[in-house]
Design a protein around this motif. Structure first.
Motif, PDB file in Angstrom:
ATOM      1  N   GLU A 274       8.238  35.594 -28.391  1.00 17.70           N
ATOM      2  CA  GLU A 274       7.427  35.141 -27.266  1.00 17.70           C
ATOM      3  C   GLU A 274       6.725  36.326 -26.612  1.00 17.70           C
ATOM      4  N   THR A 275       5.452  36.137 -26.341  1.00 16.43           N
ATOM      5  CA  THR A 275       4.677  37.165 -25.655  1.00 16.43           C
ATOM      6  C   THR A 275       4.361  36.786 -24.212  1.00 16.43           C
ATOM      7  N   TYR A 276       4.639  35.535 -23.839  1.00 16.45           N
ATOM      8  CA  TYR A 276       4.554  35.081 -22.450  1.00 16.45           C
ATOM      9  C   TYR A 276       5.502  33.910 -22.310  1.00 16.45           C
ATOM     10  N   SER A 277       6.224  33.863 -21.182  1.00 15.28           N
ATOM     11  CA  SER A 277       7.099  32.727 -20.927  1.00 15.28           C
ATOM     12  C   SER A 277       7.293  32.572 -19.430  1.00 15.28           C
ATOM     13  N   GLY A 278       6.865  31.428 -18.910  1.00 15.72           N
ATOM     14  CA  GLY A 278       7.037  31.151 -17.494  1.00 15.72           C
ATOM     15  C   GLY A 278       7.300  29.679 -17.267  1.00 15.72           C
ATOM     16  N   VAL A 279       8.194  29.367 -16.362  1.00 18.38           N
ATOM     17  CA  VAL A 279       8.527  27.974 -16.090  1.00 18.38           C
ATOM     18  C   VAL A 279       7.333  27.214 -15.527  1.00 18.38           C
ATOM     19  N   TYR A 280       6.380  27.941 -14.946  1.00 16.55           N
ATOM     20  CA  TYR A 280       5.154  27.325 -14.448  1.00 16.55           C
ATOM     21  C   TYR A 280       3.969  27.534 -15.390  1.00 16.55           C
ATOM     22  N   GLY A 281       3.782  28.764 -15.861  1.00 14.92           N
ATOM     23  CA  GLY A 281       2.551  29.134 -16.532  1.00 14.92           C
ATOM     24  C   GLY A 281       2.448  28.766 -17.987  1.00 14.92           C
ATOM     25  N   GLY A 282       3.580  28.561 -18.681  1.00 13.26           N
ATOM     26  CA  GLY A 282       3.527  28.187 -20.084  1.00 13.26           C
ATOM     27  C   GLY A 282       4.218  29.201 -20.986  1.00 13.26           C
ATOM     28  N   GLU A 283       3.969  29.081 -22.284  1.00 12.22           N
ATOM     29  CA  GLU A 283       4.599  29.967 -23.265  1.00 12.22           C
ATOM     30  C   GLU A 283       3.593  30.329 -24.356  1.00 12.22           C
ATOM     31  N   ASP A 284       3.712  31.552 -24.826  1.00  9.30           N
ATOM     32  CA  ASP A 284       2.946  32.017 -25.979  1.00  9.30           C
ATOM     33  C   ASP A 284       3.924  32.523 -27.034  1.00  9.30           C
ATOM     34  N   TRP A 285       3.749  32.063 -28.259  1.00  9.45           N
ATOM     35  CA  TRP A 285       4.685  32.391 -29.348  1.00  9.45           C
ATOM     36  C   TRP A 285       3.891  32.937 -30.529  1.00  9.45           C
ATOM     37  N   ASP A 286       4.312  34.086 -31.003  1.00  3.80           N
ATOM     38  CA  ASP A 286       3.681  34.706 -32.162  1.00  3.80           C
ATOM     39  C   ASP A 286       4.626  34.569 -33.350  1.00  3.80           C
ATOM     40  N   ALA A 287       4.349  33.580 -34.216  1.00  2.00           N
ATOM     41  CA  ALA A 287       5.255  33.288 -35.326  1.00  2.00           C
ATOM     42  C   ALA A 287       5.313  34.423 -36.344  1.00  2.00           C
ATOM     43  N   TRP A 407       6.088  23.651 -34.080  1.00  2.00           N
ATOM     44  CA  TRP A 407       6.527  24.455 -32.920  1.00  2.00           C
ATOM     45  C   TRP A 407       6.414  23.656 -31.632  1.00  2.00           C
ATOM     46  N   HIS A 408       7.291  23.978 -30.701  1.00  2.00           N
ATOM     47  CA  HIS A 408       7.172  23.526 -29.324  1.00  2.00           C
ATOM     48  C   HIS A 408       7.708  24.620 -28.411  1.00  2.00           C
ATOM     49  N   PRO A 409       7.245  24.711 -27.176  1.00  6.60           N
ATOM     50  CA  PRO A 409       7.810  25.669 -26.230  1.00  6.60           C
ATOM     51  C   PRO A 409       9.294  25.402 -26.010  1.00  6.60           C
ATOM     52  N   SER A 410      10.035  26.455 -25.729  1.00  3.09           N
ATOM     53  CA  SER A 410      11.476  26.329 -25.520  1.00  3.09           C
ATOM     54  C   SER A 410      11.838  26.101 -24.060  1.00  3.09           C
ATOM     55  N   PHE A 411      11.070  26.688 -23.139  1.00  2.00           N
ATOM     56  CA  PHE A 411      11.487  26.713 -21.734  1.00  2.00           C
ATOM     57  C   PHE A 411      10.375  26.255 -20.793  1.00  2.00           C
ATOM     58  N   TRP A 412       9.505  25.391 -21.269  1.00  2.00           N
ATOM     59  CA  TRP A 412       8.378  24.952 -20.436  1.00  2.00           C
ATOM     60  C   TRP A 412       8.085  23.485 -20.689  1.00  2.00           C
ATOM     61  N   TYR A 413       7.972  22.750 -19.616  1.00  2.00           N
ATOM     62  CA  TYR A 413       7.406  21.401 -19.662  1.00  2.00           C
ATOM     63  C   TYR A 413       6.359  21.334 -18.563  1.00  2.00           C
ATOM     64  N   VAL A 414       5.494  20.357 -18.630  1.00  2.00           N
ATOM     65  CA  VAL A 414       4.463  20.257 -17.601  1.00  2.00           C
ATOM     66  C   VAL A 414       4.030  18.806 -17.466  1.00  2.00           C
ATOM     67  N   HIS A 486       4.326  19.500 -12.352  1.00  2.00           N
ATOM     68  CA  HIS A 486       3.301  20.394 -12.894  1.00  2.00           C
ATOM     69  C   HIS A 486       3.033  21.580 -11.993  1.00  2.00           C
ATOM     70  N   ARG A 487       2.896  21.350 -10.693  1.00  2.00           N
ATOM     71  CA  ARG A 487       2.441  22.400  -9.790  1.00  2.00           C
ATOM     72  C   ARG A 487       3.586  23.199  -9.176  1.00  2.00           C
ATOM     73  N   GLU A 488       4.588  22.510  -8.632  1.00  2.00           N
ATOM     74  CA  GLU A 488       5.643  23.200  -7.885  1.00  2.00           C
ATOM     75  C   GLU A 488       7.032  23.027  -8.493  1.00  2.00           C
ATOM     76  N   LYS A 489       7.349  21.862  -9.045  1.00  2.45           N
ATOM     77  CA  LYS A 489       8.656  21.616  -9.656  1.00  2.45           C
ATOM     78  C   LYS A 489       9.791  21.980  -8.699  1.00  2.45           C
ATOM     79  N   SER A 490       9.604  21.661  -7.429  1.00  6.69           N
ATOM     80  CA  SER A 490      10.536  22.099  -6.386  1.00  6.69           C
ATOM     81  C   SER A 490      11.210  20.921  -5.708  1.00  6.69           C
ATOM     82  N   GLY A 491      12.410  21.164  -5.217  1.00  9.93           N
ATOM     83  CA  GLY A 491      13.218  20.113  -4.615  1.00  9.93           C
ATOM     84  C   GLY A 491      12.915  19.903  -3.146  1.00  9.93           C
ATOM     85  N   TRP A 492      11.696  19.472  -2.831  1.00  8.09           N
ATOM     86  CA  TRP A 492      11.375  19.098  -1.451  1.00  8.09           C
ATOM     87  C   TRP A 492      12.261  17.915  -1.051  1.00  8.09           C
TER      88      TRP A 492
END
Length: 892
Positions: A274-287, A407-414, A486-492
Motif C-alpha cells: 500500500e502506498t496510501y491508506s486512510g479510513v477517510y481518504g481511500g487506499e492505493d495498492w501497488d500489486a 482486489w479490494h481495499p482492506s481498511f476503507w469503505y465509503v 462517507h464524510r465523517e463516520k463519527s458517533g454523533w
C-alpha cells in the motif's frame, strides 16, 4: 357483544424454547464478564400460554449437557416467568473456556417443555495477566510503513482438540493462518476511545491449524487510531500512536495438554504494497510490490526486519460487552447502469446509496492503474460530484500484470452509489477503462445488526419513506453508529436517542447501544461534559463539542435500552458519571437557562426560528427530572429530592423566559418550540390546549410543510399524535412538492439526506428518520406499555389516517414476535393482532361503541382472556393474554 370473560381450557401442547442468547448475542465468542446474562424466547401455538418456571443447565462439555449434567451450573427448577437478563450463577468461569447450555421451562399448567437446543458461549481473556503475548511493531527509528505486514512460523507437535485466537491490531488488522483468512469480519477491531478501551477479538481457529509447520500472518492498517497520513480524507490528521498488534493462539491438544503461542520479538515485519491508506481518504495498492506466498509456511522472510516489542496502548483490552456487532459483507451489488459521460471515463451506478468496499477484477500490463472515485450524486454532465462527502476520496490499484487480478481495499469503505472509473497506462496516460476493468462489484458492508421489524401499508409514499430511512439507518452501523458513512463516520450522539425508537423497531440494537453507552462513559471529560461525539478521534470545537441534546444521550439512551430490552444495572452502573454530567450542565446554565448547544439542527445549522435556549433548556429540564428518577431507583433519596427541585426550578425559569401565559405561545411560536415544550411537560396545567393551538397556527402558516430540525421533529410527531391529529402528520409527510421525505424521494434519493431540502450536504444521514417510530408505534400501533418492561406488556393502538386503507407491521421483541395488521373502508375496521407467549397486551380497537365490536377467535384457540371497557376517544380498550386475536368493528 363483548363482555368481561375468561376462557380456560386444558392445554394440549407445552411451551417451546428458542432464541437462546448470552449477553444479547447468540453463541458469542469473547464473553468478558464472569456472570453473563442469559435470555430465551418461549412460544406456543395456544393462546394465553405463559412460563411459570425454568431450569438452566450449563456444562463444560456438550457431552455432559446431553446427559443433563450441569457440571458448571444447574439452576434447579426456578418458579419465575423471567426469560431475559438472568445472570449466570454457577461455578467460576475461567478465561478462554467454552461452555454449553440449555433451558427447560414449565407452562401455565405446570407441564414441562422439551429441552431447548444446545447453545454455547466462549470466554474472553478475563485478566490482563492472561495475555502472554506482547504488543509488537516497528522500531521507532525505522521509517513507518503506510501499512504493515507481520508474520511468524511455528510448529505444532500434537493433534489439536481446540484452538482459539485472541488478537488486536491498532488501528485495524487482517489475519491469516496458513494462508486462510481468520473470520469474516471487516475493519477489526472496532473503533473505541482508545485511551480508555481497546477491543480484542477472539476466533475459534481449530480448522485452520494442524500438526506440523504453521504460519500466522497479519496486515496492520491505520483506522481511526492513526490518521496522520490520511491527507485526502478531509478530517483532522491525528495520531494516537504507531501501528501495533498483539496475537495469542491458545491450543488444547487431544492428550489434555495446552500451549500458548504469542506475538513477541521473534516475529518479522515488512512494508505492505500500500502506498496510501486512510479510513477517510481511500487506499492505493501497488500489486508489483506484492510478495507471493508471504502468508504461508516456508516463505523466505530473511529480507524482513525483526519487530520490536512496543508499549501497549493506554486503553485496557476489552471483549464482547464493549463491542458492536462486527462489520460484514451483507450483500454484493453489481452495477445497474453503466455510462460513458466522457471519453476514457466510466460511471457505474449500483442503484442504492450504501457503504461499499469496491472490488475489481482487472487485466492489463504491469504498472497500469485503475482509479475508483465514489460519489453519492452526479453532476449534470453525468460525471460524479463528491460535494456531499468532501472531495478527494478515491482508491487506486496498480496492476502487477500477472493475468487476471482481483482486489479490494482492506481498511476503507465509503458511502456511495456511483463509482467513476479512470484507467491509465504505465506512463500515466488515460486509456479506455473498459479494456482494463473486467468486473466491478460493490461489497455492501456494515455492522451485522439483525433486522427485527417489518412494515408495509397501502400508501406507496409511506412505504418509500420507510425504505429511505431504513437504508440510512443500516448504512450507518459501523463499530459506532455514525452520522454518515462517507464524510465523517463519527458517533454523533443525538441521533441515537432522537431516532432511538425507530432504530429499535427496525433492528436489534441491544449490542450496538451497549457499545454506545460504554463509549460515552469512556469519552466523558473530567469536567463532566459528555462531548457531542463518542468516541472522539478528533475534536470538533467552535461550538460543536458541547450540546445538551447530544451529550444528554448518556442519560436518555440507557433508559430506552432498559425499557425495550430489560437491561438491568445500566442505571446503577452509570449513575455517578450521569450525575456528573447534570452537575456540569448546572455550571453552564445561567439563571436556569442553558444556551450553548447546537439547537434544532437541520443539516446546515439550527432552525433560525427556534432559539437554541429553548431546546437546550428543555433538555436540561428533562435530564434533571430523569436523574431524579434514576436516583430514586438506586436508593439515593437525597439526590432524588435535589434533582427534582432542580428540574422544577428549570421548568419555572423556562416558563418565565419563553412561555406567554395568556396565549400559550413559546418563544417565536415555531413548531419545534411549541412541540418540545408540550412534549416535555413544560407547559403549565390548563395552558396545554392553547399551546397546541399555537402549534397548529404555525403548521398552517407553513402550509403543512415540515419546518423542524432533528430535535423538534420527533416532539412534533408525538404531540400531534397525543392531541389526536395524526392526520396532520400524514398531511405534512404525504407530499412531494416541499422539502421533506417525499421531496427527497422525488429527487431520486435512496437514503435519507441530512437536510429536508436535500441540499448537497450529505445524502446518507438517518438523523431525520423520526417517522419510523410513528409508522410502527402510531400508524400500525405497536408500542411498549410503560407499565411493563421489555414488552412484557404491549399496547396495540392503530391510528388510521387519510390516504391509508391498510397497514401492517411486526416486531421481534426480546419476548417474541408482536404483529398487527389492520384495514378499514370508512365504515368497518378489521384488526389482526398476535401477542407472544408469556406476555399480555391492551388492544385499543377503533369503534363507535363497545357493542359495535365482534371478536373472532382462530380455530386453534385453547384459552385466552379479554376484558372490554367503555370506549374512550373512539377506541375500546381490550385486555388480552398472548395469542392471535381478530377484531371487527363499526366506525360509523
Amino acid at each position: 357483544m363483548l363482555a368481561s370473560a375468561l376462557f380456560l381450557l386444558v392445554a394440549s401442547q407445552p411451551l417451546s424454547v428458542s432464541s437462546l442468547k448470552c449477553e444479547s448475542v447468540s453463541n458469542p465468542m469473547n464473553v468478558d464478564v464472569r456472570q453473563p446474562r442469559l435470555s430465551w424466547v418461549v412460544s406456543s401455538p395456544e393462546d394465553g400460554q405463559r412460563q411459570t418456571a425454568y431450569r438452566i443447565l450449563v456444562a463444560q462439555t456438550g457431552a455432559e449437557l446431553a446427559k443433563d449434567n450441569g457440571s458448571l451450573w444447574d439452576s434447579g427448577k426456578v418458579l419465575s416467568p423471567k426469560t431475559i437478563e438472568i445472570p449466570y450463577k454457577g461455578r467460576y468461569l475461567k478465561s478462554a473456556k467454552e461452555v454449553f447450555w440449555k433451558v427447560q421451562v414449565w407452562d401455565a399448567f405446570g407441564k414441562p417443555s422439551n429441552w431447548s437446543s444446545t447453545n454455547w458461549w466462549s470466554m474472553a481473556l478475563l485478566d490482563a495477566s492472561d495475555w502472554k503475548a506482547k504488543w509488537i511493531g516497528t522500531p521507532s527509528e525505522a521509517k513507518q510503513p503506510v501499512t504493515m505486514l507481520l508474520r511468524k512460523e511455528f510448529r505444532i507437535g500434537k493433534p489439536i482438540k481446540r484452538a482459539l485466537c485472541f488478537v488486536s491490531g491498532l488501528g485495524q488488522y487482517e489475519m491469516w493462518l496458513n494462508g486462510q483468512k481468520v473470520g469474516n469480519d471487516w475493519l477489526t477491531p472496532g473503533w473505541t476511545q482508545y485511551a480508555k478501551s481497546c477491543l480484542a477479538d477472539s476466533y475459534d481457529v481449530t480448522s485452520l491449524l494442524s500438526k506440523g509447520p504453521n504460519s500466522v500472518s497479519m496486515h496492520i492498517g491505520n483506522g481511526m487510531y492513526d490518521m496522520s497520513g490520511d491527507t485526502r480524507g478531509g478530517q483532522q490528521p491525528n495520531s494516537l500512536g504507531q501501528k501495533k498488534a498483539i496475537c495469542q493462539l491458545m491450543l488444547e491438544f487431544t492428550d489434555g495438554t495446552a500451549q500458548a503461542i504469542g506475538s513477541n520479538g521473534t516475529w518479522r515485519w515488512a512494508a505492505s504494497p500500500e502506498t496510501y491508506s486512510g479510513v477517510y481518504g481511500g487506499e492505493d495498492w501497488d500489486a508489483r510490490l506484492e510478495q507471493p506466498g508471504w502468508k504461508l509456511s516456508g516463505f523466505d522472510d530473511r529480507g524482513w526486519a525483526p519487530v520490536t516489542m512496543v508499549a501497549p496502548p493506554s486503553g485496557a483490552l476489552r471483549g464482547l460487552t464493549h463491542a458492536a456487532p462486527p462489520l460484514r459483507v451483507l450483500e454484493v451489488r453489481n452495477p445497474v447502469a453503466v455510462t460513458t459521460p466522457k471519453p476514457n471515463l466510466l460511471v457505474l451506478d449500483l442503484g442504492q446509496n450504501s457503504p461499499y468496499v469496491p472490488q475489481i477484477t482487472v487485466h492489463g500490463d504491469p504498472g497500469t492503474s485503475v482509479e475508483l472515485w465514489p460519489a453519492e450524486v452526479l453532476k449534470a454532465d453525468g460525471t460524479i460530484d463528491q460535494q456531499t462527502m468532501r472531495a478527494g476520496k478515491f482508491a487506486t490499484y496498480r496492476l502487477s500484470g500477472a493475468g487476471e487480478e482481483k482486489w479490494h481495499p482492506s481498511f476503507w469503505y465509503v458511502g456511495s452509489r456511483y463509482w467513476q472509473i479512470v484507467a491509465r497506462d504505465p506512463n500515466g496516460r488515460e486509456v479506455d477503462p473498459k479494456g482494463v476493468l473486467k468486473r466491478f462489484e460493490g461489497l455492501l458492508v456494515h455492522a451485522d445488526v439483525k433486522p427485527v421489524g417489518r412494515f408495509q401499508c397501502s400508501n406507496k409514499l409511506f412505504n418509500q419513506i420507510h425504505d429511505l430511512i431504513w437504508w440510512a439507518m443500516a448504512s450507518n452501523f459501523a463499530s459506532v453508529i455514525s452520522d454518515c458513512p462517507h464524510r465523517e463516520k463519527s458517533g454523533w450522539l443525538e441521533q441515537d436517542h432522537l431516532v432511538g425508537d425507530g432504530l429499535m423497531y427496525s433492528f436489534d440494537m441491544a449490542p450496538m447501544f451497549r457499545k454506545v453507552i460504554e463509549d460515552m462513559h469512556d469519552t466523558q471529560l473530567p469536567s463532566g461534559m459528555v462531548p457531542t461525539m463518542a468516541p472522539e478521534y478528533f475534536i470538533y470545537d467552535g461550538g460543536f463539542r458541547d450540546s445538551v441534546e447530544w451529550g444528554g444521550a448518556y442519560l436518555l439512551l440507557p433508559e430506552m435500552v432498559q425499557s425495550w430490552y430489560g437491561k438491568q444495572g445500566l442505571i446503577a452502573d452509570h449513575y455517578d458519571p450521569m450525575k456528573r454530567y447534570v452537575d456540569y450542565l448546572e455550571t453552564r446554565a445561567k439563571d436556569g437557562i442553558l444556551s450553548n448547544g447546537l439547537g434544532d439542527w437541520n443539516g446546515g445549522g439550527a432552525d433560525p426560528r427556534t432559539p437554541v435556549a429553548i431546546t437546550d433548556t428543555a433538555y436540561y429540564y428533562d435530564l434533571a427530572a430523569t436523574l431524579s428518577r434514576f436516583a430514586a431507583s438506586v436508593g439515593k433519596k437525597a439526590d432524588a429530592a435535589r434533582y427534582r427541585v432542580l428540574a422544577d426550578s428549570i421548568r419555572q425559569k423556562f416558563n418565565e423566559k419563553f412561555v406567554d401565559s395568556a396565549s400559550g405561545k413559546v418563544g417565536t411560536g415555531s413548531q419545534s418550540g411549541q412541540a418540545t415544550a408540550l412534549d416535555f411537560g413544560l407547559i403549565p396545567p390548563g395552558l396545554e390546549q392553547k399551546a397546541f393551538d399555537q402549534l397548529m397556527v404555525d403548521v398552517q402558516s407553513q402550509d403543512y410543510a415540515v419546518s423542524c430540525g432533528e430535535v423538534g421533529h420527533p416532539a412534533l410527531l408525538r404531540v400531534l399524535t397525543k392531541f389526536g391529529r395524526s392526520d396532520v402528520v400524514a398531511r405534512i409527510h404525504l407530499q412531494t412538492e416541499r422539502p421533506g421525505y417525499g421531496y427527497q424521494i422525488k429527487k431520486g434519493l435512496t437514503t435519507l439526506a441530512e437536510s429536508w431540502d436535500a441540499s448537497l450536504i450529505s445524502y446518507n444521514h438517518f438523523m431525520l428518520g423520526h417517522l419510523m417510530e410513528w409508522l410502527y408505534g402510531d400508524l400500525v400501533g405497536i408500542k411498549p406499555d410503560p407499565n411493563g418492561i421489555a414488552f412484557s406488556r404491549t399496547i396495540i393502538q392503530p391510528t388510521p389516517v387519510p390516504g391509508v386503507t391498510w397497514a401492517q407491521a411486526s416486531y421481534d421483541s426480546v419476548r417474541g414476535r408482536i404483529a398487527c395488521s389492520w384495514k378499514e373502508n370508512g365504515e368497518r375496521f378489521h384488526l389482526d393482532v398476535t401477542i407472544p407467549a408469556n406476555t399480555t397486551a391492551t388492544v385499543y380497537v377503533p369503534c363507535k361503541a363497545r357493542s359495535a365490536i365482534r371478536m373472532a377467535y382462530p380455530s386453534t384457540k385453547s384459552f385466552g382472556m379479554f376484558v372490554s371497557q367503555k370506549p374512550q376517544d373512539g377506541y375500546a380498550p381490550i385486555q388480552v393474554a398472548s395469542g392471535h386475536f381478530i377484531f371487527d368493528s363499526l366506525l360509523r
